[in-house]
Design an enzyme around this catalytic site. Structure first.
Site, PDB file in Angstrom:
ATOM      1  N   HIS A   1      51.597  51.876 -62.661  1.00  0.00           N
ATOM      2  CA  HIS A   1      50.985  51.500 -63.929  1.00  0.00           C
ATOM      3  C   HIS A   1      49.825  52.433 -64.255  1.00  0.00           C
ATOM      4  O   HIS A   1      49.415  53.248 -63.440  1.00  0.00           O
ATOM      5  CB  HIS A   1      50.487  50.047 -63.888  1.00  0.00           C
ATOM      6  CG  HIS A   1      51.584  49.040 -63.964  1.00  0.00           C
ATOM      7  ND1 HIS A   1      52.289  48.630 -62.859  1.00  0.00           N
ATOM      8  CD2 HIS A   1      52.106  48.365 -65.019  1.00  0.00           C
ATOM      9  CE1 HIS A   1      53.204  47.738 -63.217  1.00  0.00           C
ATOM     10  NE2 HIS A   1      53.107  47.560 -64.521  1.00  0.00           N
ATOM     11  N   HIS A   2      49.266  52.259 -65.444  1.00  0.00           N
ATOM     12  CA  HIS A   2      48.158  53.064 -65.927  1.00  0.00           C
ATOM     13  C   HIS A   2      46.891  52.831 -65.104  1.00  0.00           C
ATOM     14  O   HIS A   2      46.762  51.836 -64.383  1.00  0.00           O
ATOM     15  CB  HIS A   2      47.887  52.739 -67.403  1.00  0.00           C
ATOM     16  CG  HIS A   2      47.734  51.266 -67.651  1.00  0.00           C
ATOM     17  ND1 HIS A   2      46.542  50.595 -67.475  1.00  0.00           N
ATOM     18  CD2 HIS A   2      48.632  50.331 -68.048  1.00  0.00           C
ATOM     19  CE1 HIS A   2      46.703  49.326 -67.757  1.00  0.00           C
ATOM     20  NE2 HIS A   2      47.968  49.124 -68.108  1.00  0.00           N
TER      21      HIS A   2
ATOM     22  N   LYS B   1      44.778  49.314 -65.117  1.00  0.00           N
ATOM     23  CA  LYS B   1      45.257  48.025 -64.629  1.00  0.00           C
ATOM     24  C   LYS B   1      44.400  47.562 -63.449  1.00  0.00           C
ATOM     25  O   LYS B   1      44.160  48.320 -62.509  1.00  0.00           O
ATOM     26  CB  LYS B   1      46.726  48.119 -64.215  1.00  0.00           C
ATOM     27  CG  LYS B   1      47.341  46.765 -63.844  1.00  0.00           C
ATOM     28  CD  LYS B   1      48.855  46.863 -63.705  1.00  0.00           C
ATOM     29  CE  LYS B   1      49.469  45.544 -63.319  1.00  0.00           C
ATOM     30  NZ  LYS B   1      49.217  44.476 -64.326  1.00  0.00           N
TER      31      LYS B   1
END
Length: 270
Positions: A155-156, A159
């Protein structure tokens, strides 16, 4: 016409849902909520989301929007989500929660409050991810104990929780199919001389980098072969469409706690 109140309107998912409302027949944005003292309070939700003026001002109070024919859609953080649910439950207004990172105590409270209203709680609103969830139980049962299970999620950089709620949901589906307790067999990352992999452990590895929307890889590794299931989210649009679909479904249901598996008719999530 179904009215949506979007909580966390200034966030990445909130803005995406505001944009998706414009493309969803029979759905309109009627309220936009942001955190108290946010600099966006009083501004137009459409302008914040980049779709032009919609005539909906951002507020920090949800109460005025809780009316019949309305569903609250919440992608914020656990403390805020519980606050919205407590208020919505008093008026038996339905709520779709896409927030992740809840503790066991917080999940228990969500379950209690859902007895007074209707709630869809899902770590991932994507139709593709939920289809994958429905497939993994059968795959795990067929492969049995001879295949190692590893889950890698990416994820980015923004997060905050790890492993992702989706990775945990995937791991739970597999552990239940194999009659294992995830709390006992789940291994989140490895470092140092940890010894040979145990037969029953389920590995969960987290990557945080750049602007990755969301990627999940489930690996069943046997001797001489491995099987991989991969889901990649190219944008947040899939999550927004799933959340709106959940809202449309939820208004027709009885009080209780549901998941996206229920929404999509893939089996009960409860």
């Amino acid at each position: 016409m179904l009215g949506l109140v979007v909580c966390g309107v200034a966030g990445r998912m909130g803005g995406t849902i505001v944009r998706a409302c414009r493309q969803a027949p029979g759905v309109e944005l009627v309220g936009a909520i942001d955190r108290p003292r946010s600099p966006r309070i009083g501004k137009d939700a459409g302008e914040i989301a980049g779709v032009g003026r919609l005539g909906i001002s951002v507020s920090d109070r949800i109460e005025p929007y809780l009316k019949a024919g309305t569903v609250v859609v919440d992608f914020t953080h656990p403390k805020a989500s519980l606050g919205f649910l407590r208020v919505a439950a008093k008026k038996a207004l339905p709520l779709v929660i896409g927030t992740t990172g809840f503790s066991a105590k917080e999940l228990a409270e969500i379950k209690r409050l859902s007895q007074r209203t209707r709630v869809v709680l899902s770590a991932n609103m994507s139709i593709g991810v939920n289809l994958l969830l429905s497939l993994l139980s059968g795959v795990a049962q067929t492969l049995g104990e001879d295949y190692d299970v590893e889950i890698v999620e990416a994820h980015h950089r923004f997060k905050k929780d790890a492993p992702s709620g989706t990775a945990l949901a995937l791991a739970r589906a597999i552990s239940q199919a194999l009659k294992r307790d995830l709390d006992n067999v789940g291994v989140c990352g490895r470092k140092g001389i940890v010894g040979a992999r145990t037969k029953k452990e389920i590995g969960l590895m987290s990557i945080r980098a750049g602007d990755i929307v969301g990627e999940h890889t489930v690996i069943f590794g046997g001797l001489g072969e491995r099987i991989e299931f991969i889901h990649r989210a190219h944008s947040r649009d899939a999550f927004a469409r799933g959340a709106i679909r959940a809202a449309q479904w939820l208004v027709k249901q009885k009080k209780g706690l549901y998941g996206m598996q229920d929404v999509l008719g893939l089996g009960s999530s409860r």
